[in-house]
Scaffold this active site. Structure first.
Site, PDB file in Angstrom:
ATOM      1  N   ASP A  36       6.908   0.604   6.288  1.00 56.34           N
ATOM      2  CA  ASP A  36       6.684   1.994   5.851  1.00 56.34           C
ATOM      3  C   ASP A  36       7.090   2.761   5.718  1.00 56.34           C
ATOM      4  OD1 ASP A  36       4.367   2.725   6.517  1.00 56.34           O
ATOM      5  OD2 ASP A  36       3.002   1.407   8.207  1.00 56.34           O
ATOM      6  N   ASP A  59       9.212   3.910   0.750  1.00 56.97           N
ATOM      7  CA  ASP A  59       8.295   4.749   0.047  1.00 56.97           C
ATOM      8  C   ASP A  59       7.580   3.331  -0.821  1.00 56.97           C
ATOM      9  OD1 ASP A  59       6.671   6.838  -2.285  1.00 56.97           O
ATOM     10  OD2 ASP A  59       7.554   8.435  -2.078  1.00 56.97           O
ATOM     11  N   VAL A  60       6.730   2.826  -1.318  1.00 57.21           N
ATOM     12  CA  VAL A  60       6.198   2.167  -2.356  1.00 57.21           C
ATOM     13  C   VAL A  60       5.889   2.443  -3.861  1.00 57.21           C
ATOM     14  CG1 VAL A  60       5.142   0.767  -0.631  1.00 57.21           C
ATOM     15  CG2 VAL A  60       3.757   1.779  -1.177  1.00 57.21           C
ATOM     16  N   ASN A  86       1.069  -5.190   0.981  1.00 54.96           N
ATOM     17  CA  ASN A  86       0.334  -4.822   2.159  1.00 54.96           C
ATOM     18  C   ASN A  86      -0.864  -3.131   1.631  1.00 54.96           C
ATOM     19  OD1 ASN A  86      -2.639  -4.869   3.958  1.00 54.96           O
ATOM     20  ND2 ASN A  86      -1.320  -3.633   5.724  1.00 54.96           N
ATOM     21  N   TYR A 153      -9.866   4.709  -4.467  1.00 53.61           N
ATOM     22  CA  TYR A 153      -9.475   3.240  -3.913  1.00 53.61           C
ATOM     23  C   TYR A 153     -10.161   1.829  -4.532  1.00 53.61           C
ATOM     24  CZ  TYR A 153      -9.434   0.171   0.745  1.00 53.61           C
ATOM     25  OH  TYR A 153      -9.106  -1.064   0.802  1.00 53.61           O
ATOM     26  N   LYS A 157      -7.962  -1.453  -6.316  1.00 55.80           N
ATOM     27  CA  LYS A 157      -8.315  -1.962  -6.074  1.00 55.80           C
ATOM     28  C   LYS A 157      -8.818  -3.201  -6.805  1.00 55.80           C
ATOM     29  CE  LYS A 157      -6.892  -1.208  -1.279  1.00 55.80           C
ATOM     30  NZ  LYS A 157      -5.533  -2.044  -1.440  1.00 55.80           N
TER      31      LYS A 157
END
Length: 254
Positions: A36, A59-60, A86, A153, A157
């Site tokens: 995370d 940090d993705v 996720n 968002y 997605k």
């Protein structure tokens, strides 16, 4: 046990769905790198067995950090078997009130770029190992339907769904599966922002059975999808939404 001795990396692990997935993987005999953004948020795992779980602050949106996360899993547990992308963020705001830098870029970077980084880093590790693997991306019912105040968002997605299809096709020759899960209304901290808007009861009724899905219920589906039992599921998004996207708001009273 479905995931006995399998090693999984889970991003967004400290949140509602992520934490439930971590718990379910451990219950199914797996090992986890719980990742995370905030090291403080990862303290929720302090009491977990260290021989089965390690944490990693990542940090993705930074590929080098995602790559380091994957290598950490290999260093700790010997091999990577599962990547669960996720991590995700979102906020409710009318489109014409957006600040493009503040309301589009951050959501896109985490939800879209972060998944891309996980796919690439995970896929490269599977190729280097010469082993099969599974990549699971967290999508949303909003990937396929329009809604008010969630423009960025939804768009991010929708990109997750397409990345899932394209990655599955390219990684299939390696024996790697790529699929996605699309939750509906799940009782998580992210969804709780609708309480302040006075919409909590309204969104509850948008589920067919008019109750929120629990993070643990999403975790049940997620762990099935990364298990060998779901070997024929590839290149698609599985909806775990209690029918959210299949009907309009009911007219009858409760």
């Amino acid at each position: 046990m479905r995931l006995l001795n399998k090693t999984a990396v889970v991003t967004g692990a400290a949140g509602g769905i992520g934490q439930a997935i971590v718990r379910k993987i451990l219950a199914e005999g797996g090992r986890v790198v719980a990742a995370d953004l905030s090291a403080d948020s990862l303290k929720v795992f302090n009491d977990f067995p260290t021989d089965k779980l390690v944490t990693f602050s990542v940090d993705v949106t930074d590929y080098k950090q995602v790559e380091a996360m994957v290598l950490h899993a290999v260093t700790q547990f010997g091999q990577l078997d599962i990547v669960i992308n996720n991590a995700g963020i979102g906020s409710a705001k009318p489109l014409l009130e957006h600040d493009p830098l503040g309301d589009f870029d951050p959501v896109t970077n985490v939800n879209q770029k972060g998944v891309y980084h996980g796919i690439v880093a995970g896929g490269r590790q599977f190729r280097a190992q010469g082993t099969k693997g599974v990549i699971l991306n967290t999508s949303s019912v909003y990937a396929t339907i329009a809604s008010e105040m969630t423009f960025t968002y939804n768009v991010s997605k929708a990109a997750v769904d397409m990345m899932t299809k394209c990655a599955a096709l390219e990684l299939a020759p390696l024996g790697v599966r790529v699929c996605a899960i699309a939750p509906g209304r799940v009782d998580t901290p992210m969804l709780r922002q609708y309480e302040a808007l006075g919409l909590w009861e309204h969104i509850r009724k948008e589920q067919m059975r008019q109750k929120f899905t629990l993070p643990s219920e999403i975790a049940d589906v997620a762990v099935f999808l990364v298990s060998d039992e779901a070997n024929c599921i590839n290149g698609c998004t599985v909806h775990a939404s209690d029918g959210f996207e299949n009907f309009k708001y009911p007219l009858q009273k409760e």
